[in-house]
Design a protein around this motif. Structure first.
Motif, PDB file in Angstrom:
ATOM      1  N   TYR A   1       0.833  -1.214   0.000  1.00 26.25           N
ATOM      2  CA  TYR A   1       0.000   0.000   0.000  1.00 26.25           C
ATOM      3  C   TYR A   1       0.857   1.250   0.000  1.00 26.25           C
ATOM      4  N   ASP A   2       1.918   1.237   0.816  1.00 23.04           N
ATOM      5  CA  ASP A   2       2.816   2.398   0.874  1.00 23.04           C
ATOM      6  C   ASP A   2       3.427   2.687  -0.489  1.00 23.04           C
ATOM      7  N   LEU A   3       3.870   1.634  -1.167  1.00 18.51           N
ATOM      8  CA  LEU A   3       4.478   1.807  -2.489  1.00 18.51           C
ATOM      9  C   LEU A   3       3.453   2.297  -3.511  1.00 18.51           C
ATOM     10  N   TYR A   4       2.255   1.729  -3.482  1.00 16.50           N
ATOM     11  CA  TYR A   4       1.203   2.188  -4.398  1.00 16.50           C
ATOM     12  C   TYR A   4       0.931   3.674  -4.169  1.00 16.50           C
ATOM     13  N   ASP A   5       0.798   4.047  -2.913  1.00 18.13           N
ATOM     14  CA  ASP A   5       0.541   5.453  -2.568  1.00 18.13           C
ATOM     15  C   ASP A   5       1.690   6.346  -3.030  1.00 18.13           C
ATOM     16  N   TYR A   6       2.916   5.896  -2.827  1.00 14.01           N
ATOM     17  CA  TYR A   6       4.093   6.674  -3.215  1.00 14.01           C
ATOM     18  C   TYR A   6       4.126   6.895  -4.724  1.00 14.01           C
ATOM     19  N   PHE A   7       3.952   5.828  -5.487  1.00 11.96           N
ATOM     20  CA  PHE A   7       4.047   5.938  -6.944  1.00 11.96           C
ATOM     21  C   PHE A   7       2.890   6.725  -7.557  1.00 11.96           C
ATOM     22  N   PHE A   8       1.677   6.413  -7.123  1.00 12.25           N
ATOM     23  CA  PHE A   8       0.500   6.858  -7.868  1.00 12.25           C
ATOM     24  C   PHE A   8      -0.315   7.964  -7.200  1.00 12.25           C
ATOM     25  N   ASN A   9      -0.103   8.194  -5.921  1.00  9.33           N
ATOM     26  CA  ASN A   9      -0.820   9.284  -5.255  1.00  9.33           C
ATOM     27  C   ASN A   9       0.100  10.463  -4.940  1.00  9.33           C
ATOM     28  N   LYS A  10       1.289  10.146  -4.451  1.00  9.74           N
ATOM     29  CA  LYS A  10       2.215  11.220  -4.071  1.00  9.74           C
ATOM     30  C   LYS A  10       3.061  11.705  -5.242  1.00  9.74           C
ATOM     31  N   HIS A  11       3.159  10.887  -6.287  1.00 12.23           N
ATOM     32  CA  HIS A  11       3.871  11.270  -7.506  1.00 12.23           C
ATOM     33  C   HIS A  11       2.920  11.125  -8.683  1.00 12.23           C
ATOM     34  N   THR A  12       3.354  11.494  -9.845  1.00  8.83           N
ATOM     35  CA  THR A  12       2.440  11.603 -10.982  1.00  8.83           C
ATOM     36  C   THR A  12       2.382  10.378 -11.885  1.00  8.83           C
ATOM     37  N   LEU A  13       2.923   9.261 -11.455  1.00  6.04           N
ATOM     38  CA  LEU A  13       2.829   8.060 -12.276  1.00  6.04           C
ATOM     39  C   LEU A  13       1.371   7.599 -12.338  1.00  6.04           C
ATOM     40  N   LYS A  14       1.031   6.940 -13.445  1.00 11.50           N
ATOM     41  CA  LYS A  14      -0.328   6.427 -13.634  1.00 11.50           C
ATOM     42  C   LYS A  14      -0.289   4.906 -13.522  1.00 11.50           C
ATOM     43  N   PRO A  15      -1.117   4.317 -12.643  1.00 18.53           N
ATOM     44  CA  PRO A  15      -1.100   2.859 -12.483  1.00 18.53           C
ATOM     45  C   PRO A  15      -1.700   2.166 -13.696  1.00 18.53           C
ATOM     46  N   ASN A  16      -1.370   0.901 -13.852  1.00 20.87           N
ATOM     47  CA  ASN A  16      -2.043   0.085 -14.850  1.00 20.87           C
ATOM     48  C   ASN A  16      -2.967  -0.883 -14.119  1.00 20.87           C
ATOM     49  N   SER A  17      -3.681  -1.672 -14.884  1.00 21.18           N
ATOM     50  CA  SER A  17      -4.642  -2.603 -14.316  1.00 21.18           C
ATOM     51  C   SER A  17      -3.978  -3.589 -13.362  1.00 21.18           C
ATOM     52  N   SER A  18      -2.784  -4.055 -13.695  1.00 22.43           N
ATOM     53  CA  SER A  18      -2.100  -5.033 -12.846  1.00 22.43           C
ATOM     54  C   SER A  18      -1.765  -4.473 -11.473  1.00 22.43           C
ATOM     55  N   CYS A  19      -1.319  -3.214 -11.424  1.00 24.78           N
ATOM     56  CA  CYS A  19      -1.033  -2.583 -10.125  1.00 24.78           C
ATOM     57  C   CYS A  19      -2.293  -2.559  -9.264  1.00 24.78           C
TER      58      CYS A  19
END
Length: 197
Positions: A86-104
């Motif tokens: 969860y921390d990594l998901y939040d870091y990549f996709f909420n706190k930074h501007t990366l866009k998740p894919n379906s697998s994430c």
């Protein structure tokens, strides 16, 4: 409960906040994270390196950058390190501007189901549906039906399948539901679903 992490969970403003002399080249970073996860099994170091993905050039192979994120999040879920995922998901996709894919997204949903957090899994599913371009996918439907069946939420799994069967007439997702009915001894329902599919 989750053990002590050796990687930083703070929001880095530059790559040097994560490590000295960072290499943020997209392919090299993805290879390094995959190697650390699959060959060495060092998830903490892999997580530290994966955080450099947010400093890769935005136009430089974004699907490879997201694959790096997907690799570490999925590995954390498989290792039952849900908080780290969860921390990594939040870091990549909420706190930074990366866009998740379906697998994430699927990894996070699977993690919630593994912890018995069915309502949270459903909330997350609703939140990302329509926001993440390739979500839901066939794999998403499989994760959702499997999690719902294992949670005893057959009605929701069946509704999900009926709502998306035109988009993804997926035999694995149907098999998840059919097997669930067989496991509880409801042969009539299992046969009806088999005929319907």
């Amino acid at each position: 409960m989750f053990g002590r992490r050796s990687f930083c969970t703070a929001v880095a403003r530059k790559a040097e906040d994560i490590m000295k002399n960072p290499d943020c080249r997209t392919w090299e970073l993805s290879s390094r994270v995959s190697y650390l996860v699959n060959s060495v099994g060092d998830l903490d170091t892999a997580a530290r390196y994966s955080r450099l993905a947010v400093f890769s050039k935005p136009d430089d192979e974004p699907e490879v950058t997201v694959h790096t994120c997907e690799t570490i999040i999925g590995s954390m879920v498989r290792a039952k390190r849900h908080k780290d995922a969860y921390d990594l998901y939040d870091y990549f996709f909420n706190k930074h501007t990366l866009k998740p894919n379906s697998s994430c997204c699927n990894h996070i949903i699977e993690s919630r189901f593994q912890q018995g957090l069915v309502d949270e899994a459903l909330d997350f599913h609703r939140t990302v549906k329509g926001v993440v371009p390739d979500y839901p996918s066939e794999a998403s439907l499989r994760v959702m039906t499997k999690g719902l069946v294992h949670s005893g939420r057959f009605d929701l799994a069946q509704a999900l399948l009926k709502g998306s069967s035109k988009m993804f007439p997926d035999h694995v997702a149907f098999n998840n539901l059919i097997q669930g009915f067989l496991d509880i001894g409801n042969l009539d329902k299992a046969n009806h679903l088999f005929e319907e599919f």
